[in-house]
Design an enzyme around this catalytic site. Sequence first.
Site, mmCIF file in Angstrom:
data_model
loop_
_atom_site.group_PDB
_atom_site.id
_atom_site.type_symbol
_atom_site.label_atom_id
_atom_site.label_comp_id
_atom_site.label_asym_id
_atom_site.label_seq_id
_atom_site.Cartn_x
_atom_site.Cartn_y
_atom_site.Cartn_z
ATOM 1 N N HIS A 54 -51.795 65.967 2.273
ATOM 2 C CA HIS A 54 -51.975 64.935 1.244
ATOM 3 C C HIS A 54 -52.969 63.904 1.744
ATOM 4 C CE1 HIS A 54 -48.882 63.229 3.859
ATOM 5 N NE2 HIS A 54 -48.964 62.057 3.266
ATOM 6 N N HIS A 56 -53.032 60.628 2.425
ATOM 7 C CA HIS A 56 -52.788 59.426 3.234
ATOM 8 C C HIS A 56 -53.611 59.470 4.525
ATOM 9 C CE1 HIS A 56 -48.714 58.538 1.067
ATOM 10 N NE2 HIS A 56 -49.754 58.077 0.402
ATOM 11 N N ASP A 58 -53.224 58.788 7.548
ATOM 12 C CA ASP A 58 -52.700 59.353 8.796
ATOM 13 C C ASP A 58 -52.656 60.882 8.753
ATOM 14 O OD1 ASP A 58 -50.624 58.762 6.853
ATOM 15 O OD2 ASP A 58 -49.123 59.242 8.375
ATOM 16 N N HIS A 59 -53.146 61.468 7.642
ATOM 17 C CA HIS A 59 -53.203 62.931 7.516
ATOM 18 C C HIS A 59 -54.629 63.442 7.288
ATOM 19 C CE1 HIS A 59 -48.756 63.219 7.324
ATOM 20 N NE2 HIS A 59 -48.927 61.954 6.958
ATOM 21 N N HIS A 113 -43.957 62.506 -2.779
ATOM 22 C CA HIS A 113 -44.476 61.527 -1.812
ATOM 23 C C HIS A 113 -45.858 61.077 -2.319
ATOM 24 C CE1 HIS A 113 -45.110 59.630 2.094
ATOM 25 N NE2 HIS A 113 -46.258 60.266 2.209
ATOM 26 N N ASP A 132 -45.517 65.166 4.669
ATOM 27 C CA ASP A 132 -44.552 64.066 4.537
ATOM 28 C C ASP A 132 -43.549 64.320 3.422
ATOM 29 O OD1 ASP A 132 -45.858 62.795 6.576
ATOM 30 O OD2 ASP A 132 -46.645 61.147 5.369
ATOM 31 N N HIS A 170 -44.474 64.093 10.860
ATOM 32 C CA HIS A 170 -44.143 62.973 11.764
ATOM 33 C C HIS A 170 -42.968 63.312 12.677
ATOM 34 C CE1 HIS A 170 -46.490 59.630 9.836
ATOM 35 N NE2 HIS A 170 -46.390 60.418 8.769
HETATM 36 FE FE FE Z 1 -47.666 60.273 6.967
HETATM 37 ZN ZN ZN Z 2 -47.863 60.190 3.762
#
Ligand code: FE
Ligand code: ZN
Length: 258
Positions: A54, A56, A58-59, A113, A132, A170
Amino acid sequence: MAIIPVPQLSDNYAYLVVDEASGECGVVDCAEAGKVIAEVERRKLKLIAVLPTHYHFDHVGGNEDLVRAIPGLRVYGARGERGRIPAQTHPVDDGDTVEVGSLRGRVIGIPAHTNGHIAYHFPQLNAVFTGDTLFIAGCGRVFEGKAQTMVDSLAKLAALPDGTQVYCGHEYTEKNLRFALTLEPSNGALKSKHEWAQKMRAEGKYTIPSTIGEEKRINPFLRTDSAELRASLKKIDPSIGDDAVAIFAKARELKDRF
Ligand code: FE
Ligand code: ZN
């Protein structure tokens, strides 16, 4: 090993998905390109594809640096997140196939999410990358969908064979298990998983992967039919309904504040 975790940021995981016959690999969810490229070089692999779950940061935060370093990379990601996934070249939909050398991954749409969140299921590796959405003993926050959306998405993952290994986005396992135990204190599988996770983390080790079968035994968000979990939630809020979505929503609400 065909799947290699590469820690990212404070608690994220990128994963190298390796076609051992050709030495070609893909990376699921790259936040920091430098660490991913270093691991690829150390193992003398050839990175050919990026597989974001996805949009975000951090991905996907490492995507631009990856394609700058390795021109011609294929960058997958959901069609519904076009424009938000940096450097995307190959938008995919639920049911599509992604290729990493001779490996084939099936895209599973699992919104909630984010609306476009996807998982990648590689039957040849007996593994699913859940980003996530499904964590070990937990699930992602419902940012864009409704509780029903997440319940449906988790059900799609739970329908995979029990032996399927779960690689999530995570390292949240220990805290997830602590929360799960507040709802099912007498779940033996949960207690032993928690002891195991504490030990692993104390030794600086990863707690991934788990399996779909194990998640069904320990993950409160897949256990909305557990009598103990329902009783715990009803003690906190006697007004909640009996349906799975209401039970899920209450558990998710409590976890958001845990
Ligand atoms: Fe994340
Ligand atoms: Zn996320």
